[in-house]
Write a protein that holds these residues in place. Structure first.
Motif, mmCIF file in Angstrom:
data_model
loop_
_atom_site.group_PDB
_atom_site.id
_atom_site.type_symbol
_atom_site.label_atom_id
_atom_site.label_comp_id
_atom_site.label_asym_id
_atom_site.label_seq_id
_atom_site.Cartn_x
_atom_site.Cartn_y
_atom_site.Cartn_z
ATOM 1 N N UNK A 6 0.812 -1.213 -0.274
ATOM 2 C CA UNK A 6 -0.169 0.632 -0.217
ATOM 3 C C UNK A 6 1.154 1.144 0.487
ATOM 4 N N UNK A 7 2.062 1.468 0.451
ATOM 5 C CA UNK A 7 2.789 2.487 0.918
ATOM 6 C C UNK A 7 3.487 2.893 -0.854
ATOM 7 N N UNK A 8 3.896 1.256 -1.196
ATOM 8 C CA UNK A 8 4.189 1.757 -3.101
ATOM 9 C C UNK A 8 3.285 2.600 -4.011
ATOM 10 N N UNK A 9 1.845 2.156 -3.759
ATOM 11 C CA UNK A 9 0.660 2.340 -4.103
ATOM 12 C C UNK A 9 0.920 3.683 -3.921
ATOM 13 N N UNK A 10 0.740 4.444 -2.749
ATOM 14 C CA UNK A 10 0.567 5.955 -2.468
ATOM 15 C C UNK A 10 2.040 6.571 -3.006
ATOM 16 N N UNK A 11 3.731 6.157 -3.174
ATOM 17 C CA UNK A 11 4.599 6.577 -3.828
ATOM 18 C C UNK A 11 4.406 7.507 -5.458
ATOM 19 N N UNK A 22 -4.582 15.585 -4.295
ATOM 20 C CA UNK A 22 -5.260 14.962 -4.932
ATOM 21 C C UNK A 22 -5.116 13.479 -4.799
ATOM 22 N N UNK A 23 -3.934 12.466 -4.354
ATOM 23 C CA UNK A 23 -3.856 11.363 -4.367
ATOM 24 C C UNK A 23 -4.842 10.803 -3.119
ATOM 25 N N UNK A 24 -5.208 11.375 -2.345
ATOM 26 C CA UNK A 24 -5.865 10.798 -1.460
ATOM 27 C C UNK A 24 -7.332 11.065 -2.216
ATOM 28 N N UNK A 25 -7.906 11.453 -2.966
ATOM 29 C CA UNK A 25 -8.414 11.791 -3.301
ATOM 30 C C UNK A 25 -8.896 10.566 -4.323
ATOM 31 N N UNK A 26 -7.821 10.182 -5.224
ATOM 32 C CA UNK A 26 -7.254 9.363 -6.309
ATOM 33 C C UNK A 26 -7.912 7.668 -5.515
ATOM 34 N N UNK A 27 -7.258 8.091 -4.349
ATOM 35 C CA UNK A 27 -6.606 6.304 -3.668
ATOM 36 C C UNK A 27 -7.951 6.458 -3.170
#
Length: 309
Positions: A6-11, A22-27
């Motif tokens: 999950x950390x890799x996906x956030x990165x 925007x990353x938070x919205x997308x995830x």
């Protein structure tokens, strides 16, 4: 190193979006959750990874160096998981997300959904509008499973199958004072045009092509979708330029005049696209095969004209 996928996906999402919000919205995570994940990543790699600037989150040299290996690792993991998955259409409750224009929804989707619902009655299907410039990334991230339409240029980033060739036509009401007798270049330029400028479709590129041919349209009415255009054309002397199959679909009650454009344009190629990352996913493979079988033109031997590329 103990590592959380999950950390890799956030990165990768922050790297692409250049924004924690925007990353938070997308995830579909909270902003504090993304910030916490970044803090863990920074601790593991002993590097800031992203530096906040007025233009967004700027990756550090370490982040750029990590991006390629992490992305390849995520792709390999997704492929490995998909190979072990089993997809049974009759019992699956999987949710698929498709991208297509409103014309695709009207003209192509009913025949696709007729077969999908008959073979997989428990599935969930969502059709979403994705701007053309964002489609490649949405397919890559798995936000979209398949994209269907005239998507020139997308093939550089995806796998795809050709479905059929299409051409544009001009449509006006039955008895239109110009279209009833044909259509010349001069008449086309003087028509009162409806211009459809959907962000989700490549149809908005048509004006560039017509302008280069000296047939620039001065729109009387501009719409974001084709869905309202037919009723407006039926009630007025306005005309709309649209794919021929869509014009035929609108003309089921013989209410319109349909004329070829007064110039020769290269045929449009309607295709279905998916990302190589999901090439082996059984569910995506089943759905894209169904789309090709349902929509693709057939040659004399009965084989779909567009092979999976």
């Amino acid at each position: 190193m103990d590592f959380d996928l999950n950390l890799m996906r956030v990165f990768l999402t922050v790297l692409h979006e250049r924004s924690v919000t925007r990353a938070a919205q997308r995830l579909q995570l909270t902003q504090p959750a993304v910030s916490y994940a970044l803090a863990r990543l920074r601790e593991k790699f002993d590097d800031p990874l992203f530096v906040r600037t007025p233009s967004g989150m700027r990756p550090t040299p370490v982040a750029f160096a990590l991006a390629g290996p992490i992305e390849r690792g995520m792709n390999s993991f997704a492929e490995a998981v998909s190979l072990r998955q089993h997809f049974e259409p009759a019992s699956s409750t999987r949710r698929f997300r498709l991208s297509m224009s409103d014309i695709g929804e009207m003209v192509f989707l009913p025949s696709v959904m007729e077969r999908v619902h008959a073979l997989a009655p428990r599935l969930q299907v969502e059709v979403v509008e994705v701007p053309l410039e964002q489609l490649a990334q949405a397919l890559k991230d798995g936000d979209i499973d398949l994209a269907i339409g005239n998507l020139a240029g997308l093939g550089r980033h995806t796998r795809h199958a050709d479905l059929f060739s299409e051409r544009y036509a001009c449509m006006g009401r039955r008895g239109h004072p110009v279209l009833s007798a044909g259509l010349t270049r001069g008449q086309f330029k003087r028509l009162d045009h409806i211009l459809v400028a959907s962000r989700a479709s490549a149809h908005r590129l048509l004006d560039d092509v017509l302008g280069e041919a000296g047939l620039h349209r001065q729109p009387y009415l501009t719409l974001p979708h084709f869905s309202a255009a037919a009723e407006i054309v039926r009630r007025t002397d306005l005309t709309v330029t649209l794919p021929h199959r869509a014009a035929v679909w609108f003309n089921r009650d013989n209410a319109f005049e349909i004329r070829p454009l007064p110039l020769t344009l290269p045929p449009l190629s309607v295709t279905v696209h998916w990302h190589p990352r999901f090439e082996s996913d059984p569910g995506t493979r089943w759905l894209r095969t169904l789309v090709v079988d349902t929509l693709a033109d057939r040659d004399a031997g009965g084989t779909a004209a567009g092979a999976l590329i």
